[in-house]
Design a protein around this motif. Structure first.
Motif, PDB file in Angstrom:
ATOM      1  N   GLU A  79       6.421   1.081  -9.481  1.00  0.00           N
ATOM      2  CA  GLU A  79       5.116   0.154  -9.873  1.00  0.00           C
ATOM      3  C   GLU A  79       5.024  -0.826  -9.228  1.00  0.00           C
ATOM      4  N   GLU A  80       6.138  -1.443  -8.674  1.00  0.00           N
ATOM      5  CA  GLU A  80       6.172  -2.721  -7.735  1.00  0.00           C
ATOM      6  C   GLU A  80       5.521  -2.162  -6.470  1.00  0.00           C
ATOM      7  N   LEU A 105       4.516  10.752  -4.347  1.00  0.00           N
ATOM      8  CA  LEU A 105       5.830  11.144  -4.387  1.00  0.00           C
ATOM      9  C   LEU A 105       6.491  11.460  -5.735  1.00  0.00           C
ATOM     10  N   PRO A 106       7.417  12.291  -5.487  1.00  0.00           N
ATOM     11  CA  PRO A 106       8.166  12.790  -6.981  1.00  0.00           C
ATOM     12  C   PRO A 106       8.894  11.456  -7.702  1.00  0.00           C
ATOM     13  N   GLU A 107       8.789  11.560  -9.097  1.00  0.00           N
ATOM     14  CA  GLU A 107       9.304  10.785  -9.741  1.00  0.00           C
ATOM     15  C   GLU A 107      10.907  10.607  -9.300  1.00  0.00           C
ATOM     16  N   GLY A 108      11.214   9.231  -9.534  1.00  0.00           N
ATOM     17  CA  GLY A 108      12.635   9.206  -9.039  1.00  0.00           C
ATOM     18  C   GLY A 108      13.061   9.067  -7.505  1.00  0.00           C
ATOM     19  N   GLU A 109      12.034   9.236  -6.653  1.00  0.00           N
ATOM     20  CA  GLU A 109      12.211   9.154  -5.489  1.00  0.00           C
ATOM     21  C   GLU A 109      12.393   7.713  -5.054  1.00  0.00           C
ATOM     22  N   GLU A 110      13.274   7.613  -4.060  1.00  0.00           N
ATOM     23  CA  GLU A 110      13.493   5.953  -3.528  1.00  0.00           C
ATOM     24  C   GLU A 110      12.332   5.939  -2.625  1.00  0.00           C
ATOM     25  N   ILE A 111      11.742   4.638  -2.789  1.00  0.00           N
ATOM     26  CA  ILE A 111      10.499   4.246  -2.285  1.00  0.00           C
ATOM     27  C   ILE A 111      10.968   3.076  -1.319  1.00  0.00           C
ATOM     28  N   SER A 112      10.946   3.159  -0.001  1.00  0.00           N
ATOM     29  CA  SER A 112      11.292   2.314   1.005  1.00  0.00           C
ATOM     30  C   SER A 112      10.348   1.842   1.980  1.00  0.00           C
ATOM     31  N   PHE A 113      10.560   0.467   2.294  1.00  0.00           N
ATOM     32  CA  PHE A 113       9.465  -0.187   3.285  1.00  0.00           C
ATOM     33  C   PHE A 113      10.392  -0.433   4.571  1.00  0.00           C
ATOM     34  N   TYR A 114       9.623  -0.850   5.756  1.00  0.00           N
ATOM     35  CA  TYR A 114      10.296  -1.345   6.902  1.00  0.00           C
ATOM     36  C   TYR A 114       9.672  -2.614   7.326  1.00  0.00           C
ATOM     37  N   LYS A 115      10.124  -3.658   7.420  1.00  0.00           N
ATOM     38  CA  LYS A 115       9.490  -4.900   7.715  1.00  0.00           C
ATOM     39  C   LYS A 115       9.840  -5.287   9.473  1.00  0.00           C
ATOM     40  N   ILE A 166       3.535   0.137  -5.846  1.00  0.00           N
ATOM     41  CA  ILE A 166       2.225   0.463  -5.718  1.00  0.00           C
ATOM     42  C   ILE A 166       1.363  -1.103  -5.735  1.00  0.00           C
ATOM     43  N   LYS A 167       1.922  -2.009  -6.466  1.00  0.00           N
ATOM     44  CA  LYS A 167       1.163  -3.411  -6.689  1.00  0.00           C
ATOM     45  C   LYS A 167       1.199  -3.954  -5.262  1.00  0.00           C
ATOM     46  N   TYR A 168       2.557  -3.840  -4.620  1.00  0.00           N
ATOM     47  CA  TYR A 168       2.790  -4.452  -3.193  1.00  0.00           C
ATOM     48  C   TYR A 168       1.844  -3.875  -2.086  1.00  0.00           C
ATOM     49  N   MET A 169       1.538  -2.572  -1.922  1.00  0.00           N
ATOM     50  CA  MET A 169       0.388  -1.936  -1.285  1.00  0.00           C
ATOM     51  C   MET A 169      -0.953  -2.419  -1.581  1.00  0.00           C
ATOM     52  N   GLN A 170      -1.212  -2.500  -2.727  1.00  0.00           N
ATOM     53  CA  GLN A 170      -2.427  -2.752  -3.240  1.00  0.00           C
ATOM     54  C   GLN A 170      -2.840  -4.328  -2.948  1.00  0.00           C
ATOM     55  N   GLY A 171      -1.626  -4.966  -2.897  1.00  0.00           N
ATOM     56  CA  GLY A 171      -1.985  -6.453  -2.394  1.00  0.00           C
ATOM     57  C   GLY A 171      -2.402  -6.213  -0.923  1.00  0.00           C
ATOM     58  N   PHE A 172      -1.881  -5.688  -0.085  1.00  0.00           N
ATOM     59  CA  PHE A 172      -2.355  -5.628   1.386  1.00  0.00           C
ATOM     60  C   PHE A 172      -3.716  -4.699   1.496  1.00  0.00           C
ATOM     61  N   GLY A 173      -4.211  -4.265   0.431  1.00  0.00           N
ATOM     62  CA  GLY A 173      -5.446  -3.487   0.452  1.00  0.00           C
ATOM     63  C   GLY A 173      -5.263  -1.919   1.190  1.00  0.00           C
ATOM     64  N   GLU A 174      -4.007  -1.648   1.142  1.00  0.00           N
ATOM     65  CA  GLU A 174      -3.690  -0.230   1.727  1.00  0.00           C
ATOM     66  C   GLU A 174      -3.820   0.872   0.773  1.00  0.00           C
ATOM     67  N   ASN A 175      -5.032   1.246   0.430  1.00  0.00           N
ATOM     68  CA  ASN A 175      -5.222   2.329  -0.516  1.00  0.00           C
ATOM     69  C   ASN A 175      -4.489   3.479  -0.120  1.00  0.00           C
ATOM     70  N   TYR A 176      -4.621   4.088   1.042  1.00  0.00           N
ATOM     71  CA  TYR A 176      -3.945   5.243   1.474  1.00  0.00           C
ATOM     72  C   TYR A 176      -2.468   5.171   1.254  1.00  0.00           C
ATOM     73  N   VAL A 190      -1.243   3.693  -1.405  1.00  0.00           N
ATOM     74  CA  VAL A 190      -1.032   3.712  -2.627  1.00  0.00           C
ATOM     75  C   VAL A 190      -0.983   5.156  -2.979  1.00  0.00           C
ATOM     76  N   GLU A 191      -1.993   5.839  -2.363  1.00  0.00           N
ATOM     77  CA  GLU A 191      -1.907   7.331  -2.741  1.00  0.00           C
ATOM     78  C   GLU A 191      -0.627   8.212  -2.221  1.00  0.00           C
ATOM     79  N   LEU A 192      -0.091   7.703  -1.231  1.00  0.00           N
ATOM     80  CA  LEU A 192       1.173   8.188  -0.738  1.00  0.00           C
ATOM     81  C   LEU A 192       2.305   7.885  -1.858  1.00  0.00           C
ATOM     82  N   ILE A 193       2.417   6.841  -2.280  1.00  0.00           N
ATOM     83  CA  ILE A 193       3.190   6.417  -3.304  1.00  0.00           C
ATOM     84  C   ILE A 193       2.937   7.283  -4.661  1.00  0.00           C
ATOM     85  N   GLU A 194       1.851   7.225  -4.866  1.00  0.00           N
ATOM     86  CA  GLU A 194       1.901   7.849  -6.200  1.00  0.00           C
ATOM     87  C   GLU A 194       2.048   9.474  -6.141  1.00  0.00           C
TER      88      GLU A 194
END
Length: 204
Positions: A141-142, A162-172, A144-154, A156-160
């Motif tokens: 959920e965080e 992903l299978p439940e329990g999948e680790e969601i990682s980002f690179y900065k 999804i909100k994080y990507m929504q904050g950047f306006g990156e709707n695609y 958000v779709e990719l995160i949604e």
């Protein structure tokens, strides 16, 4: 702790030592050329911590996996350059292919090959800045909100999707953040050469 190298040798390291520290313990030359690591058969960032008994292989550009990671980081540098020059563009995916890399991008105004020179200049600036590339994770959920904050709707779709329990990682890298499983080069300055060669239409 002890880790097991590809040739079967054992290497003693401090607890929670990273893959890069292991590479440095083997040789400075290997550490300079390291791209990522393979830990227990899985590709990891050089910043990943090791555990006692792990098997370790340091990956360089001489390895197919190393070239894959190099190209993947090039795709992230391309995405960062595009977001800098075209702030309203939306990012989707940026995978590696057999002969290079690409990034699917939704532009308000389509670009052409005439724009490549400007994009490459910005990519070179990012590379010269030698931004550290840092991985972090977020709960679904965080994320999804994080990507929504950047306006990156695609994204958000990719995160949604992903299978439940999948680790969601980002690179900065610098002020740019992208949804990504990784791994990546330790910094943008590790990229030495690239070339943009084509553009094509895409459908989401």
């Amino acid at each position: 702790m002890e880790i097991i190298l590809k040739n079967g040798d054992k290497l003693s390291l401090e607890e929670n030592a990273t893959c890069m520290q292991a590479a440095q313990a083997i040789s400075e030359g290997l550490a300079r050329n390291a791209v990522c690591a393979k830990v227990n058969g899985e590709l990891k960032d050089l910043s990943a911590a090791l555990k006692n008994g792990d098997t370790l292989e340091i990956v360089t550009l001489k390895d197919k996996d190393g070239l894959h990671v190099y190209r993947h980081t090039c795709a992230h540098v391309l995405a960062q350059a595009l977001k800098t020059i075209y702030p309203t563009c939306k990012l989707s995916i940026g995978p590696v292919i057999d002969n290079g890399f690409y990034y699917d991008v939704d532009f308000t105004t389509p670009i052409t090959m005439n724009d490549f020179a400007q994009i490459e200049v910005e990519m070179q600036r990012i590379i010269k800045s030698n931004f550290p590339i840092e991985r972090f994770t977020l709960p679904r959920e965080e994320a999804i909100k994080y990507m929504q904050g950047f306006g990156e709707n695609y994204k958000v779709e990719l995160i949604e999707d992903l299978p439940e329990g999948e680790e969601i990682s980002f690179y900065k890298q610098g002020n740019f953040v992208d949804l990504c499983k990784g791994p990546h080069l330790p910094s943008t300055g590790k990229i030495k050469a690239f070339k943009l060669v084509s553009i094509a239409g895409a459908y989401w």
